[in-house]
Design a protein around this motif. Structure first.
Motif, PDB file in Angstrom:
ATOM      1  N   ALA A 209      -7.498   1.964 -14.981  1.00 30.54           N
ATOM      2  CA  ALA A 209      -6.552   1.902 -13.857  1.00 30.54           C
ATOM      3  C   ALA A 209      -6.147   3.283 -13.371  1.00 30.54           C
ATOM      4  O   ALA A 209      -5.417   3.401 -12.389  1.00 30.54           O
ATOM      5  CB  ALA A 209      -5.311   1.121 -14.272  1.00 30.54           C
ATOM      6  N   SER A 210      -6.644   4.338 -14.026  1.00 29.84           N
ATOM      7  CA  SER A 210      -6.415   5.715 -13.585  1.00 29.84           C
ATOM      8  C   SER A 210      -7.717   6.245 -13.007  1.00 29.84           C
ATOM      9  O   SER A 210      -8.676   6.487 -13.753  1.00 29.84           O
ATOM     10  CB  SER A 210      -5.970   6.592 -14.765  1.00 29.84           C
ATOM     11  N   PRO A 211      -7.817   6.413 -11.673  1.00 25.92           N
ATOM     12  CA  PRO A 211      -9.110   6.725 -11.054  1.00 25.92           C
ATOM     13  C   PRO A 211      -9.797   7.971 -11.611  1.00 25.92           C
ATOM     14  O   PRO A 211     -11.023   8.007 -11.711  1.00 25.92           O
ATOM     15  CB  PRO A 211      -8.750   6.908  -9.577  1.00 25.92           C
ATOM     16  N   TYR A 298      -3.018  -1.562  -4.447  1.00 25.78           N
ATOM     17  CA  TYR A 298      -3.727  -1.049  -5.624  1.00 25.78           C
ATOM     18  C   TYR A 298      -5.030  -0.333  -5.267  1.00 25.78           C
ATOM     19  O   TYR A 298      -5.769   0.069  -6.159  1.00 25.78           O
ATOM     20  CB  TYR A 298      -3.996  -2.203  -6.598  1.00 25.78           C
ATOM     21  N   TYR A 338      -6.822  -0.886  -8.774  1.00 24.67           N
ATOM     22  CA  TYR A 338      -6.306  -0.407 -10.057  1.00 24.67           C
ATOM     23  C   TYR A 338      -4.977  -1.081 -10.362  1.00 24.67           C
ATOM     24  O   TYR A 338      -4.000  -0.896  -9.624  1.00 24.67           O
ATOM     25  CB  TYR A 338      -6.122   1.115 -10.007  1.00 24.67           C
ATOM     26  N   GLY A 344      -8.866  -1.474 -14.176  1.00 27.27           N
ATOM     27  CA  GLY A 344      -9.214  -1.085 -12.812  1.00 27.27           C
ATOM     28  C   GLY A 344     -10.704  -1.236 -12.592  1.00 27.27           C
ATOM     29  O   GLY A 344     -11.470  -1.509 -13.527  1.00 27.27           O
ATOM     30  N   ARG A 346     -13.983   0.290  -9.725  1.00 25.60           N
ATOM     31  CA  ARG A 346     -14.439   1.051  -8.565  1.00 25.60           C
ATOM     32  C   ARG A 346     -15.953   0.915  -8.490  1.00 25.60           C
ATOM     33  O   ARG A 346     -16.639   0.956  -9.510  1.00 25.60           O
ATOM     34  CB  ARG A 346     -14.036   2.529  -8.694  1.00 25.60           C
TER      35      ARG A 346
END
Length: 372
Positions: A209-211, A298, A338, A344, A346
């Motif tokens: 969840a932390s890009p 998000y 996220y 998360g 991507r």
């Protein structure tokens, strides 16, 4: 590349600077210098600077380098371009040397955007009558539109990073830490055709969840979704960048729903790429899909960034950017969702805008990869 190709870049940069009302470009070590001359100079406290007088009648380009770096400069492609390479000694003032060789009537000089502040200020003192502006307004426009040769180099970089993703099952499994997995990935990035590892992100479970999480000593657990974002630089100097999501066994049902939304958004964006579409419009295509599904808050970053000699360069695919896409522009398409403290996801591909649409350079599947 041939000497003629480098010379063409120099000529186009000089013409673009002249059209922008700039008297000279001053370019220090970095991607701009590599783009213009092929010289991958060390970024030292000693001044290395390419000086490009604007227009063909304003004087000839020259390269100023520390005397101890002159052999390296001459051995690089810059040595075959017919530009003067001047070495300066330890007791010389290289800024005064540059100023003495430029016309006295300078009114505007453009410094490359990555020039160190101490060098920019030294040029301000050496050229007190000249306004300083950023060279990016000239050089980024040239670099953003890739030639067919550059596009092919980016294809090879994309294929190399795809080969790493295709091997993820060798390293990503429960009981290993993110850091252990990342070390194996980094080794594979080199083995599969890069000369430098630029980044390795392994975000498992809540770390996904932390890009820009990178890695930690967290142990990957069964059922974890894992975001893997990796990239490197090839011997040709061009960058790769691709993100895929893996699951260690069956992930939570809500994650599967989230991922289906994300996949739909990313596909809609890559399918939409075409000349004339504005950067903000491409961003909105995926953002609207994610927002309509209830995940809008998000998706916390832009859709993408340009790529070439740097992993992040123009154009940026972001809300508010009115830039129309043009053939030759290469950029990432990487929407993400996220959920803080949970997980998360991507999905990222590099895309080149072509005359008839977009070409996706990363060809590994975009579906969630469930590993045993």
């Amino acid at each position: 590349m041939t000497a003629g190709s480098w010379t063409d870049r120099l000529d186009r940069a000089r013409a673009a600077a002249s059209a922008a009302g700039i008297d000279a470009l001053l370019v220090s070590p970095g991607a701009d210098l590599r783009y213009l001359t092929g010289y991958d100079a060390h970024p030292l406290e000693r001044l290395t600077c390419l000086v490009l007088p604007a227009g063909n009648a304003a004087g000839e380009p020259f390269l100023v380098v520390p005397a101890l770096e002159k052999p390296a400069a001459e051995a690089s492609p810059a040595g075959s371009l017919g530009i003067g390479i001047t070495g300066w000694d330890e007791t010389d003032d290289p800024y005064a040397l540059v100023a003495a060789r430029l016309p006295r009537a300078l009114t505007r000089v453009a410094l490359d955007n990555r020039m160190w502040a101490e060098k920019a200020l030294a040029f301000r003192a050496a050229l007190p009558g000249a306004e300083q502006v950023l060279a990016g307004q000239v050089l980024y426009g040239l670099r953003a539109r890739k030639t067919p040769e550059e596009a092919e180099a980016l294809r090879r970089a994309g294929q190399a990073i795809d080969r790493v993703h295709s091997r993820m099952g060798e390293w990503l499994r429960p009981g290993r830490t993110e850091r252990e997995v990342a070390r194996d990935i980094a080794d594979a990035i080199i083995a599969e055709g890069h000369v430098r590892v630029d980044f390795v992100i392994v975000g498992s479970g809540p770390n996904g969840a932390s890009p820009h999480h990178e890695v930690s000593d967290r142990v990957v657990e069964a059922g974890d979704p894992v975001v893997v974002d990796i990239g490197g630089t090839t011997e040709e100097g061009y960058c790769s960048d691709s993100t895929r999501v893996y699951a260690l066994g069956e992930p939570p049902e809500e994650f599967l729903r989230l991922y289906e939304v994300l996949l739909r958004a990313q596909r809609a964006q890559t399918d939409a790429v075409r000349p004339g579409l504005r950067a903000h419009e491409l961003d909105a295509i995926g953002r609207d899909v994610i927002t309509e599904a209830g995940y809008g808050p998000y998706f916390i970053h832009r859709t993408g960034h340009g790529i070439g000699l740097e992993s992040h360069e123009e154009p940026y695919i972001v809300a508010g950017n009115q830039l129309p896409l043009e053939p030759g522009m290469a950029f990432s398409v990487e929407p993400g969702i996220y959920l803080p403290g949970r997980y998360g996801a991507r999905i990222e591909d590099i895309v080149i805008c072509a005359e008839d649409g977009g070409e996706r350079l990363n060809r590994t599947g975009r579906e969630l990869v469930v590993l045993p």
